[in-house]
Design an enzyme around this catalytic site. Structure first.
Site, PDB file in Angstrom:
ATOM      1  CD  GLN A   1      -3.512  -1.945  80.396  1.00  0.00           C
ATOM      2  OE1 GLN A   1      -3.848  -2.568  81.389  1.00  0.00           O
ATOM      3  NE2 GLN A   1      -2.472  -2.309  79.644  1.00  0.00           N
TER       4      GLN A   1
ATOM      5  CB  CYS B   1       4.257  -0.560  72.611  1.00  0.00           C
ATOM      6  SG  CYS B   1       2.788  -1.570  72.841  1.00  0.00           S
TER       7      CYS B   1
END
Length: 375
Positions: free
Chosen positions: A175, A319
């Site tokens: 990120q 996830c």
């Protein structure tokens, strides 16, 4: 449809698709010595050189992987194994409490894992990190930008502390790349993992930057590709896509930081003004991620109601999709299970606009009201 889940995956950018389309039907294995093979090898190496230039690395330090998860696994498991092979006493791994499962889950397979806490803003407890680091630590792994909250960790401080005890320092920069300036060589990091599909690139490729004097042990077996760290036929087309995505993201970085910061402020001001008791999780954060607590709801209920209204967001890491449980990241930040279950994540990308934020704000009050009534 309003898409505010770029931290999970960002749509393929046209320039990336065009770059891959130009080479996807070329024949040849990059490891072959004939003309077609050499042409594919040239594509692969050109992509490697482009990524290295954009991220302040040497081409030899760019190791292609299938994405962030494989890169994290190789850095932590392969790094620890390499250190133990040279010094059996150096078997410990240090991680932060808010790491991605790709780090936390694999670290649990190791004989000694030391977990550094974070404060209520999500910032790493550096004093505790000092106590956990010693000459028995093989690898220290701290995520640069948290995937759920956007909290930015002081990687320079982590590197300095790791170097002082001889530990290899890894960061999950999935990120961070494209949202923060990244200069691998100057950073002092030993290992840095990232992926293409968070940047508007293709799914299925990423890279692990590996300092040239650092040599993790490969987790797979086969050929000698990628410095013998990742055996198997290299996908030159995907590498071209990754390079195009990184080049575009780095080139837009300064302007996008300003633009996305404006979108973030617009979203935060709107949510806090519209929803009583709403608050933002996280202190110093990347401009592309906003994590918001909404009181008296199950975040999954709000998410599905927004989805029905044409607005797509997340309750946390993709996830954990489909698993209704409090966010481990928010629990580590001291939130109660109820608070950790009432958080929504909104994330921006290159295609995000003010109109996207406004459509969210128009749909949010009704979604929250209905979710609170069902709570």
């Amino acid at each position: 449809m309003t898409y505010l889940d770029h931290a999970a995956s960002s749509p393929l950018l046209p320039e990336v698709a065009e770059a891959m389309a130009a080479v996807q039907f070329a024949v040849g294995n990059p490891s072959s010595l004939h003309s077609s093979g050499r042409r594919r090898r040239a594509l692969l190496e050109d992509a490697r050189e482009s990524i290295a230039a954009d991220l302040g690395a040497s081409p030899i330090e760019v190791v292609f992987t299938s994405g962030g998860t494989e890169g994290d696994n190789l850095a932590v498991l392969g790094g620890q194994a390499a250190r133990v092979a040279r010094d059996s006493a150096r078997e410990a791994v240090v991680v932060s409490a808010t790491e991605h499962p790709a780090v936390l889950a694999v670290s649990k397979k190791l004989p000694e894992v030391r977990v550094a806490s974070v404060d209520d803003s999500g910032a790493l407890n550096l004093d505790e990190l000092d106590r956990l680091l010693d000459e028995r630590v093989a690898v220290a792994s701290v995520m640069w930008v948290n995937n759920e909250t956007g909290v930015i960790q002081p990687i320079d401080e982590v590197v300095a502390r790791g170097q002082a005890v001889g530990a290899w320092v890894h960061t999950d920069a999935v990120q961070a790349v494209g949202h923060l300036p990244v200069a691998f060589g100057a950073s002092g990091l030993d290992l840095l993992s990232f992926t293409a599909h968070k940047l508007g690139g293709p799914v299925g490729i990423g890279a692990l930057l590996v300092r040239r004097e650092v040599a993790p042990i490969a987790l797979g077996f086969g050929g000698s590709q990628e410095r013998e760290l990742r055996p198997g036929t290299s996908n030159a087309t995907l590498a071209v896509g990754l390079a195009a995505a990184v080049r575009g993201a780095v080139g837009r970085l300064e302007a996008e930081t300003v633009r996305l910061s404006g979108l973030r402020a617009r979203l935060v001001d709107g949510v806090v003004g519209l929803v009583s008791g709403a608050s933002v999780n996280g202190g110093v954060t990347s401009p592309n991620i906003v994590n918001v607590y909404v009181p008296g709801v199950r975040a999954g209920d709000v998410m599905m109601l927004l989805d029905a209204a044409g607005v797509e967001c997340s309750t946390g890491s993709a996830c954990h999709a489909g698993v209704p449980q409090p966010s481990d990241v928010l629990l580590a930040m001291g939130r109660t299970p109820q608070e950790a279950s009432g958080a929504l994540r909104f994330s921006f990308g290159a295609q995000s606009t003010e109109a996207d934020v406004d459509r969210l704000l128009a749909a949010l009050p009704d979604a929250v009201s209905r979710a609170q009534a069902a709570f």
